[in-house]
Motif scaffolding. Structure first.
Motif, PDB file in Angstrom:
ATOM      1  N   PRO A 231       6.599  -0.292 -11.791  1.00  0.00           N
ATOM      2  CA  PRO A 231       5.394  -1.028 -12.202  1.00  0.00           C
ATOM      3  C   PRO A 231       5.078  -2.218 -11.309  1.00  0.00           C
ATOM      4  CG  PRO A 231       6.804  -0.552 -14.089  1.00  0.00           C
ATOM      5  CD  PRO A 231       7.598  -0.222 -12.865  1.00  0.00           C
ATOM      6  N   PHE A 232       6.121  -2.824 -10.720  1.00  0.00           N
ATOM      7  CA  PHE A 232       5.893  -4.002  -9.877  1.00  0.00           C
ATOM      8  C   PHE A 232       5.466  -3.604  -8.467  1.00  0.00           C
ATOM      9  CE2 PHE A 232       9.124  -5.153 -13.073  1.00  0.00           C
ATOM     10  CZ  PHE A 232       8.409  -6.118 -13.760  1.00  0.00           C
ATOM     11  N   PHE A 233       6.088  -2.556  -7.906  1.00  0.00           N
ATOM     12  CA  PHE A 233       5.700  -2.123  -6.564  1.00  0.00           C
ATOM     13  C   PHE A 233       4.291  -1.536  -6.551  1.00  0.00           C
ATOM     14  CE2 PHE A 233      10.192  -2.070  -4.920  1.00  0.00           C
ATOM     15  CZ  PHE A 233       9.925  -2.935  -3.865  1.00  0.00           C
ATOM     16  N   ARG A 234       3.803  -1.086  -7.715  1.00  0.00           N
ATOM     17  CA  ARG A 234       2.425  -0.585  -7.772  1.00  0.00           C
ATOM     18  C   ARG A 234       1.422  -1.698  -7.498  1.00  0.00           C
ATOM     19  NH1 ARG A 234       1.433   3.266 -12.890  1.00  0.00           N
ATOM     20  NH2 ARG A 234      -0.582   3.393 -11.865  1.00  0.00           N
ATOM     21  N   ARG A 235       1.880  -2.938  -7.617  1.00  0.00           N
ATOM     22  CA  ARG A 235       1.006  -4.070  -7.306  1.00  0.00           C
ATOM     23  C   ARG A 235       1.009  -4.419  -5.819  1.00  0.00           C
ATOM     24  NH1 ARG A 235       3.492  -8.139 -11.857  1.00  0.00           N
ATOM     25  NH2 ARG A 235       3.386  -6.722 -13.660  1.00  0.00           N
ATOM     26  N   GLY A 236       1.886  -3.744  -5.054  1.00  0.00           N
ATOM     27  CA  GLY A 236       1.975  -4.020  -3.622  1.00  0.00           C
ATOM     28  C   GLY A 236       3.025  -5.063  -3.312  1.00  0.00           C
ATOM     29  N   LEU A 237       3.143  -5.417  -2.024  1.00  0.00           N
ATOM     30  CA  LEU A 237       4.112  -6.422  -1.589  1.00  0.00           C
ATOM     31  C   LEU A 237       3.508  -7.815  -1.732  1.00  0.00           C
ATOM     32  CD1 LEU A 237       5.726  -4.875   1.633  1.00  0.00           C
ATOM     33  CD2 LEU A 237       6.853  -5.346  -0.538  1.00  0.00           C
ATOM     34  N   ASN A 238       3.861  -8.501  -2.815  1.00  0.00           N
ATOM     35  CA  ASN A 238       3.444  -9.887  -3.005  1.00  0.00           C
ATOM     36  C   ASN A 238       4.588 -10.645  -3.666  1.00  0.00           C
ATOM     37  OD1 ASN A 238       3.049  -9.792  -6.058  1.00  0.00           O
ATOM     38  ND2 ASN A 238       1.619  -8.182  -5.398  1.00  0.00           N
ATOM     39  N   GLU A 239       4.488 -11.955  -3.717  1.00  0.00           N
ATOM     40  CA  GLU A 239       5.607 -12.774  -4.197  1.00  0.00           C
ATOM     41  C   GLU A 239       5.966 -12.467  -5.649  1.00  0.00           C
ATOM     42  OE1 GLU A 239       5.482 -16.925  -3.472  1.00  0.00           O
ATOM     43  OE2 GLU A 239       4.911 -16.734  -1.362  1.00  0.00           O
ATOM     44  N   ASP A 240       4.969 -12.304  -6.509  1.00  0.00           N
ATOM     45  CA  ASP A 240       5.249 -12.075  -7.933  1.00  0.00           C
ATOM     46  C   ASP A 240       5.963 -10.742  -8.149  1.00  0.00           C
ATOM     47  OD1 ASP A 240       4.082 -14.468  -8.614  1.00  0.00           O
ATOM     48  OD2 ASP A 240       2.100 -13.594  -8.951  1.00  0.00           O
ATOM     49  N   SER A 241       5.421  -9.675  -7.559  1.00  0.00           N
ATOM     50  CA  SER A 241       6.022  -8.351  -7.766  1.00  0.00           C
ATOM     51  C   SER A 241       7.404  -8.268  -7.129  1.00  0.00           C
ATOM     52  CB  SER A 241       5.110  -7.263  -7.202  1.00  0.00           C
ATOM     53  OG  SER A 241       4.962  -7.389  -5.801  1.00  0.00           O
ATOM     54  N   CYS A 242       7.559  -8.799  -5.928  1.00  0.00           N
ATOM     55  CA  CYS A 242       8.847  -8.722  -5.232  1.00  0.00           C
ATOM     56  C   CYS A 242       9.915  -9.576  -5.918  1.00  0.00           C
ATOM     57  CB  CYS A 242       8.687  -9.149  -3.775  1.00  0.00           C
ATOM     58  SG  CYS A 242       7.730  -7.964  -2.796  1.00  0.00           S
ATOM     59  N   MET A 243       9.511 -10.669  -6.524  1.00  0.00           N
ATOM     60  CA  MET A 243      10.480 -11.493  -7.251  1.00  0.00           C
ATOM     61  C   MET A 243      11.058 -10.720  -8.437  1.00  0.00           C
ATOM     62  SD  MET A 243      11.894 -14.474  -7.014  1.00  0.00           S
ATOM     63  CE  MET A 243      10.762 -15.511  -6.095  1.00  0.00           C
ATOM     64  N   GLU A 244      10.212  -9.994  -9.148  1.00  0.00           N
ATOM     65  CA  GLU A 244      10.683  -9.187 -10.265  1.00  0.00           C
ATOM     66  C   GLU A 244      11.597  -8.057  -9.789  1.00  0.00           C
ATOM     67  OE1 GLU A 244      10.263  -9.895 -13.404  1.00  0.00           O
ATOM     68  OE2 GLU A 244       9.059 -11.662 -12.901  1.00  0.00           O
ATOM     69  N   VAL A 245      11.238  -7.427  -8.667  1.00  0.00           N
ATOM     70  CA  VAL A 245      12.063  -6.349  -8.110  1.00  0.00           C
ATOM     71  C   VAL A 245      13.430  -6.888  -7.701  1.00  0.00           C
ATOM     72  CG1 VAL A 245      12.303  -4.753  -6.172  1.00  0.00           C
ATOM     73  CG2 VAL A 245      10.103  -4.962  -7.350  1.00  0.00           C
ATOM     74  N   ALA A 246      13.450  -8.049  -7.051  1.00  0.00           N
ATOM     75  CA  ALA A 246      14.717  -8.645  -6.611  1.00  0.00           C
ATOM     76  C   ALA A 246      15.611  -8.980  -7.803  1.00  0.00           C
ATOM     77  CB  ALA A 246      14.435  -9.898  -5.784  1.00  0.00           C
ATOM     78  N   LYS A 247      15.043  -9.459  -8.900  1.00  0.00           N
ATOM     79  CA  LYS A 247      15.826  -9.766 -10.102  1.00  0.00           C
ATOM     80  C   LYS A 247      16.477  -8.503 -10.657  1.00  0.00           C
ATOM     81  CE  LYS A 247      13.030 -13.723 -11.636  1.00  0.00           C
ATOM     82  NZ  LYS A 247      12.064 -14.197 -12.663  1.00  0.00           N
ATOM     83  N   ILE A 248      15.717  -7.419 -10.696  1.00  0.00           N
ATOM     84  CA  ILE A 248      16.245  -6.153 -11.208  1.00  0.00           C
ATOM     85  C   ILE A 248      17.383  -5.656 -10.334  1.00  0.00           C
ATOM     86  CG2 ILE A 248      15.675  -3.714 -11.587  1.00  0.00           C
ATOM     87  CD1 ILE A 248      12.827  -4.685 -12.339  1.00  0.00           C
ATOM     88  N   MET A 249      17.216  -5.715  -9.018  1.00  0.00           N
ATOM     89  CA  MET A 249      18.256  -5.234  -8.102  1.00  0.00           C
ATOM     90  C   MET A 249      19.519  -6.085  -8.185  1.00  0.00           C
ATOM     91  SD  MET A 249      16.456  -3.860  -4.648  1.00  0.00           S
ATOM     92  CE  MET A 249      18.106  -3.465  -4.069  1.00  0.00           C
ATOM     93  N   GLN A 251      20.620  -7.580 -10.727  1.00  0.00           N
ATOM     94  CA  GLN A 251      21.263  -7.260 -12.003  1.00  0.00           C
ATOM     95  C   GLN A 251      21.982  -5.910 -11.955  1.00  0.00           C
ATOM     96  OE1 GLN A 251      18.473  -6.956 -15.215  1.00  0.00           O
ATOM     97  NE2 GLN A 251      20.011  -6.386 -16.721  1.00  0.00           N
ATOM     98  N   LEU A 252      21.443  -4.930 -11.237  1.00  0.00           N
ATOM     99  CA  LEU A 252      21.955  -3.566 -11.289  1.00  0.00           C
ATOM    100  C   LEU A 252      22.772  -3.154 -10.067  1.00  0.00           C
ATOM    101  CD1 LEU A 252      18.842  -1.740 -12.814  1.00  0.00           C
ATOM    102  CD2 LEU A 252      20.878  -2.575 -13.992  1.00  0.00           C
ATOM    103  N   THR A 253      23.015  -4.044  -9.126  1.00  0.00           N
ATOM    104  CA  THR A 253      23.855  -3.737  -7.975  1.00  0.00           C
ATOM    105  C   THR A 253      24.969  -4.771  -7.868  1.00  0.00           C
ATOM    106  OG1 THR A 253      22.568  -5.068  -6.381  1.00  0.00           O
ATOM    107  CG2 THR A 253      21.844  -2.790  -6.766  1.00  0.00           C
TER     108      THR A 253
END
Length: 581
Positions: A231-249, A251-253
């Motif tokens: 859902p976040f990458f569907r918004r493209g590469l921007n600070e808000d979406s990438c920050m959420e992606v980084a938090k998920i990664m 947590q799970l790696t």
């Protein structure tokens, strides 16, 4: 023969040690999964050959039908022989590695056995080479069809050992001496070597299961991360979406820090080093620039190779991966570690898999954006097609009234301005409040009824509270226009148009019904599915509405037409109260 069994069991313990050591070696894991090339197979042949030599050295010497329990056998007397696990090692090597490995191990084992001496040296050397070749070809052929099971390997190993006994009998003189030897060593060597192969293959199976579990877990983690980040990458590469992606990664790696960049700056950095790896600023590491320039994955386990400008940066290892959109590097995904040993093969492969998934997600987001832009452009074009002829008819009507009824002409000019103002506003928006569309319809009716004052009557039945519901512009008015122009084309008075709007469940229902001439079944079939060329443009308007509903609501909206010749027509639109996107 009975006394030989416990001694041979001790030698089988060596095979268990071999299997354990092999299970820790990367090249051996690769050969089990058929990933090794010719060079690697020769290395594996040398490896198994070395253990076949150990098998010879740890053999049990047989002298005049008596056992000599020596610990390390360096030489065999000319009238003596040995019992060992050599054929077992050769057989395992051939089954796992194929003909190349089997031949290599057999030659090494055979030559070494021949150098030890003894009256069976030649027969044992020959049997070693033949066993390697046979096991190699059996392994190659069987692997094409299925996985080699432990029981199958046991059967092959015991068969090879039996063949060795037959070769000893056939090529060793005198026969009586050879027969006496086989009577002592035959059954123990066949049984014990079979047992050794069974244990070895069980260990191989455990390696395979461990690999499968690791890959399954890795795949599960990758898809879990991909699912949560989509859902976040569907918004493209921007600070808000990438920050959420980084938090998920994070947590799970197992990473200590995760960062994402575009081509020019850091978009997100979560975890260790966030005091100087700051989103919005230029890259803090030279490694990122290298990946962006070369478009290749780069891994380092040395702090110096990260090229961080901060001297006390805690990040000691990193894997940096390019994020590609349509084969062009659009940014990077970075996983950092405080301790180099944490960046193991599993984490590296997970990162590589995620980079590919993220690149695909970014490409899909870009494709979806382009699709929406194209769809919006198509909808605007369809909207612009509506009513160009209406303007000229209205101007002609107002022009005629200017001579006979100036006040009415003035009111109609106001209605015309309302009509085209609504037209322009609607052309800029995907949806508008229902009350705006009704205003548009009433302005249209005022202008049309000025031309045909007694031809038809229009009634409105609007459920209270629906006025603020959002609907696509230019949907109701064309249906009313169709009813007037088509249904009442052959009459001068008595026409009725009923407009009914209400909520039902999660939808709004809009119905336009007339008592006009109706539509024949043949004429009704293509309406709404394709453009229809006619003097009144009936089919084109409904087709435009159908296409816009499909484009805006992704087939969740519906348009139904019911008509009977000479009895009237009913057109119903069902529009979701909420859009799916």
């Amino acid at each position: 023969m009975i006394q030989l069994l416990p001694l041979m069991l001790e030698r089988v313990g060596i095979i268990v040690i071999i299997a354990f050591l092999l299970s820790q070696i990367k090249s051996f894991r690769q050969i089990v999964q058929n990933d090794l090339g010719l060079k690697g197979k020769w290395l594996l042949a040398a490896f198994f050959g070395a253990f076949s030599i150990i098998s010879n050295y740890t053999g049990i010497e047989i002298k005049q039908n008596a056992l000599i329990d020596n610990t390390w056998l360096m030489e065999v007397g000319p009238d003596n022989a040995i019992a060992n696990t050599r054929i077992m090692v050769v057989g395992i090597g051939g089954l796992l590695g194929g003909p190349v490995v089997g031949l290599g191990v057999g030659v090494i084992a055979g030559i070494h056995r021949y150098t030890l001496g003894g009256f069976t040296a030649g027969a044992c050397a020959l049997s070693s080479i033949l066993a390697g070749i046979a096991a190699g070809y059996i392994g190659k052929k069987y692997k094409k069809k299925r996985i080699i099971t432990p029981l199958f390997a046991v059967g092959v190993g015991m068969t090879l050992e039996t063949v060795q006994m037959m070769i000893i009998l056939a090529f060793t003189k005198p026969f009586e001496k050879a027969w006496a030897l086989v009577e002592i060593i035959g059954v123990p060597m066949i049984v014990i070597n079979g047992l050794g192969i069974l244990i070895f293959m069980f260990i191989i199976q455990s390696i395979l299961r461990e690999e499968e579990r690791t890959r399954a877990l890795q795949t599960h983690n990758a898809f879990m991360i991909a699912d949560r980040t989509l859902p976040f990458f569907r918004r493209g590469l921007n600070e808000d979406s990438c920050m959420e992606v980084a938090k998920i990664m994070l947590q799970l790696t197992e990473a200590d820090a995760v960062a994402i960049t575009n081509e020019h700056r850091v978009l997100a950095h979560i975890g260790a080093g966030s005091d100087h790896h700051i989103p919005g600023q230029a890259f803090a590491t030279g490694l990122t620039k290298k990946v962006l320039n070369q478009g290749k994955i780069m891994t380092t386990r040395k702090r110096e190779e990260i090229f961080c400008f901060q001297d006390d940066c805690p990040l000691q290892a990193a894997v940096v991966l390019p994020l590609k959109v349509h084969q062009k590097t659009a940014g990077t995904l970075k996983m950092y570690f405080k301790h180099p040993e944490k960046l193991d093969k599993v984490e590296q492969e997970l990162a590589e898999g995620l980079a590919k998934l993220f690149s695909t997600q970014l490409e899909l987001a870009d494709a979806e954006l382009q699709s929406r832009l194209l769809k919006d452009a198509e909808i605007k074009a369809l909207q612009a097609q509506i009513h160009p002829h209406f303007f000229f008819n209205s101007i002609n009507t107002i022009s005629a009234l200017c001579r006979t009824d100036i006040e009415k002409a003035r009111k109609l000019l106001v209605e015309l301005s309302i009509f085209f103002r609504s037209n322009l506003q609607g052309a800029r928006q995907m949806v508008i409040p229902l009350e705006k569309e009704l205003e548009y319809v009433k302005a249209y009716l005022s202008l049309e009824q000025a031309r045909f004052p007694h031809k038809y009557q229009v009634s409105f039945r609007i459920e209270p509270g629906v006025e603020k519901v959002l609907i696509p512009p230019f949907t109701l008015q064309p249906l009313v226009e169709n009813a007037i122009n088509h249904a009442f084309a052959q009459i001068k008075e008595g026409g009725i148009v009923d407009i009914h709007i209400c909520k039902e469940s999660e939808n709004i229902h809009i119905t336009v019904e007339d008592n006009g001439k109706g539509i024949t079944l043949e004429e009704l079939e293509p309406i709404g599915k394709q453009t229809i060329h006619s003097s009144k443009g009936t089919g084109t308007a409904i087709y435009n509405i159908s296409k816009r509903l499909e484009g805006i609501y992704n087939k969740e909206a519906a348009l139904h037409i019911h008509s009977t010749s000479n009895e009237g027509t009913k057109i119903e639109m069902v529009i979701p109260l909420k859009r799916s996107r």
